[in-house]
Design a protein around this motif. Structure first.
Motif, PDB file in Angstrom:
ATOM      1  N   UNK A  40       0.827  -1.205   0.000  1.00  0.00           N
ATOM      2  CA  UNK A  40       0.000   0.000   0.000  1.00  0.00           C
ATOM      3  C   UNK A  40       0.866   1.262   0.000  1.00  0.00           C
ATOM      4  N   UNK A  41       1.906   1.284   0.828  1.00  0.00           N
ATOM      5  CA  UNK A  41       2.813   2.435   0.862  1.00  0.00           C
ATOM      6  C   UNK A  41       3.535   2.607  -0.467  1.00  0.00           C
ATOM      7  N   UNK A  42       3.959   1.508  -1.085  1.00  0.00           N
ATOM      8  CA  UNK A  42       4.620   1.585  -2.389  1.00  0.00           C
ATOM      9  C   UNK A  42       3.665   2.141  -3.436  1.00  0.00           C
ATOM     10  N   UNK A  43       2.408   1.708  -3.419  1.00  0.00           N
ATOM     11  CA  UNK A  43       1.411   2.215  -4.360  1.00  0.00           C
ATOM     12  C   UNK A  43       1.156   3.705  -4.150  1.00  0.00           C
ATOM     13  N   UNK A  44       1.028   4.132  -2.905  1.00  0.00           N
ATOM     14  CA  UNK A  44       0.829   5.554  -2.602  1.00  0.00           C
ATOM     15  C   UNK A  44       2.029   6.360  -3.087  1.00  0.00           C
ATOM     16  N   UNK A  45       3.232   5.860  -2.857  1.00  0.00           N
ATOM     17  CA  UNK A  45       4.445   6.545  -3.318  1.00  0.00           C
ATOM     18  C   UNK A  45       4.449   6.672  -4.840  1.00  0.00           C
ATOM     19  N   UNK A  46       4.137   5.595  -5.544  1.00  0.00           N
ATOM     20  CA  UNK A  46       4.103   5.638  -7.013  1.00  0.00           C
ATOM     21  C   UNK A  46       3.044   6.614  -7.522  1.00  0.00           C
ATOM     22  N   UNK A  49       4.420  10.140  -7.066  1.00  0.00           N
ATOM     23  CA  UNK A  49       5.423  10.433  -8.099  1.00  0.00           C
ATOM     24  C   UNK A  49       4.727  10.696  -9.432  1.00  0.00           C
ATOM     25  N   UNK A  50       3.756   9.859  -9.791  1.00  0.00           N
ATOM     26  CA  UNK A  50       2.994  10.022 -11.032  1.00  0.00           C
ATOM     27  C   UNK A  50       2.325  11.392 -11.069  1.00  0.00           C
ATOM     28  N   UNK A  52       3.230  14.068  -9.240  1.00  0.00           N
ATOM     29  CA  UNK A  52       4.239  15.123  -9.173  1.00  0.00           C
ATOM     30  C   UNK A  52       4.814  15.454 -10.548  1.00  0.00           C
ATOM     31  N   UNK A  53       4.985  14.452 -11.406  1.00  0.00           N
ATOM     32  CA  UNK A  53       5.521  14.712 -12.749  1.00  0.00           C
ATOM     33  C   UNK A  53       4.428  15.087 -13.743  1.00  0.00           C
ATOM     34  N   UNK A  54       3.187  15.217 -13.264  1.00  0.00           N
ATOM     35  CA  UNK A  54       2.110  15.687 -14.128  1.00  0.00           C
ATOM     36  C   UNK A  54       1.390  14.601 -14.891  1.00  0.00           C
ATOM     37  N   UNK A  55       1.501  13.370 -14.461  1.00  0.00           N
ATOM     38  CA  UNK A  55       0.888  12.249 -15.173  1.00  0.00           C
ATOM     39  C   UNK A  55      -0.568  12.445 -15.552  1.00  0.00           C
ATOM     40  N   UNK A  56      -1.446  12.814 -14.598  1.00  0.00           N
ATOM     41  CA  UNK A  56      -2.858  12.981 -14.962  1.00  0.00           C
ATOM     42  C   UNK A  56      -3.086  14.060 -16.021  1.00  0.00           C
ATOM     43  N   UNK A 167       1.958  23.869 -20.674  1.00  0.00           N
ATOM     44  CA  UNK A 167       0.865  23.272 -19.917  1.00  0.00           C
ATOM     45  C   UNK A 167       1.335  23.253 -18.467  1.00  0.00           C
ATOM     46  N   UNK A 168       0.768  24.124 -17.657  1.00  0.00           N
ATOM     47  CA  UNK A 168       1.186  24.237 -16.256  1.00  0.00           C
ATOM     48  C   UNK A 168       0.243  23.391 -15.410  1.00  0.00           C
ATOM     49  N   UNK A 169       0.815  22.535 -14.590  1.00  0.00           N
ATOM     50  CA  UNK A 169       0.009  21.707 -13.702  1.00  0.00           C
ATOM     51  C   UNK A 169       0.486  21.912 -12.270  1.00  0.00           C
ATOM     52  N   UNK A 170      -0.396  21.624 -11.344  1.00  0.00           N
ATOM     53  CA  UNK A 170      -0.083  21.770  -9.923  1.00  0.00           C
ATOM     54  C   UNK A 170      -0.238  20.411  -9.258  1.00  0.00           C
ATOM     55  N   UNK A 171       0.870  19.797  -8.880  1.00  0.00           N
ATOM     56  CA  UNK A 171       0.792  18.489  -8.226  1.00  0.00           C
ATOM     57  C   UNK A 171      -0.020  18.552  -6.935  1.00  0.00           C
ATOM     58  N   UNK A 172      -0.586  17.431  -6.567  1.00  0.00           N
ATOM     59  CA  UNK A 172      -1.401  17.322  -5.364  1.00  0.00           C
ATOM     60  C   UNK A 172      -0.651  17.791  -4.121  1.00  0.00           C
TER      61      UNK A 172
END
Length: 180
Positions: A40-46, A49-50, A52-56, A167-172
């Motif tokens: 669960x912690x690994x999934x939350x970390x991934x 990261x996803x 933070x780099x603007x994946x969505x 394209x400017x995004x704001x990570x969570x």
């Protein structure tokens, strides 16, 4: 009396065996819980990261702007060995009915992704790139780009690179920490 002691000894052993079984089961359960929490912690970390780099935002923009199906665009990661900070066409060649153009561009270092597009006006070919940026950094970063365009008129083109509005995004994490 001896029979009663024997019976108590058996009862004691059964109880001891039961306790050992419970401890062993608890160890297995604890092990399962630890493994599940780790996953669960690994999934939350991934996911962080996803995000933070603007994946969505990158996926949304890609799905919403897939109108140039005849363009294949690729770019390299940041190459910090650079003596020139000017966008430059490295090569332009025809491979069958595909025009392949390679060059170097210099978007902001905060760009985690580039989107490519082109505009054709007679013999002028504008190759555009739009950086996806989650934070601005006071530097530029050399990236090698390749544009492969299918089915355009075969001729020599005057080629230029143009950076479009990012394209400017704001990570969570920024939204949570700073309310942005």
């Amino acid at each position: 009396m001896c029979g009663v002691l024997y019976d108590l000894n058996v009862v004691f052993r059964i109880r001891l065996l039961g306790r050992l079984l419970i401890v062993m089961l608890n160890r297995k359960m604890v092990k399962k819980i630890v493994i599940r929490l780790g996953l669960l912690l690994a999934l939350v970390f991934l996911l962080l990261v996803f995000d933070t780099v603007g994946g969505p935002e990158i996926i949304k923009y890609t799905l919403d702007n897939d109108d140039q199906k005849d363009l294949s665009f690729s770019f390299s990661s940041c190459d910090e060995d650079s003596s020139s900070w000017v966008n430059r066409v490295e090569s332009q060649e025809w491979v069958g009915n595909q025009l392949v153009i390679k060059g170097t561009v210099y978007p902001n270092c905060g760009a985690s992704w580039l989107f490519g597009s082109y505009e054709l006006d007679g013999d002028k070919l504008s190759l555009n790139y739009k950086p996806a940026i989650g934070y601005f950094v006071a530097c530029e970063c050399k990236k090698n780009v390749t544009y492969t365009i299918d089915n355009i008129p075969k001729r020599e083109y005057s080629v230029s690179f143009n950076e479009k509005e990012p394209l400017v995004f704001y990570p969570l994490i920024n939204k949570v920490l700073y309310g942005e």
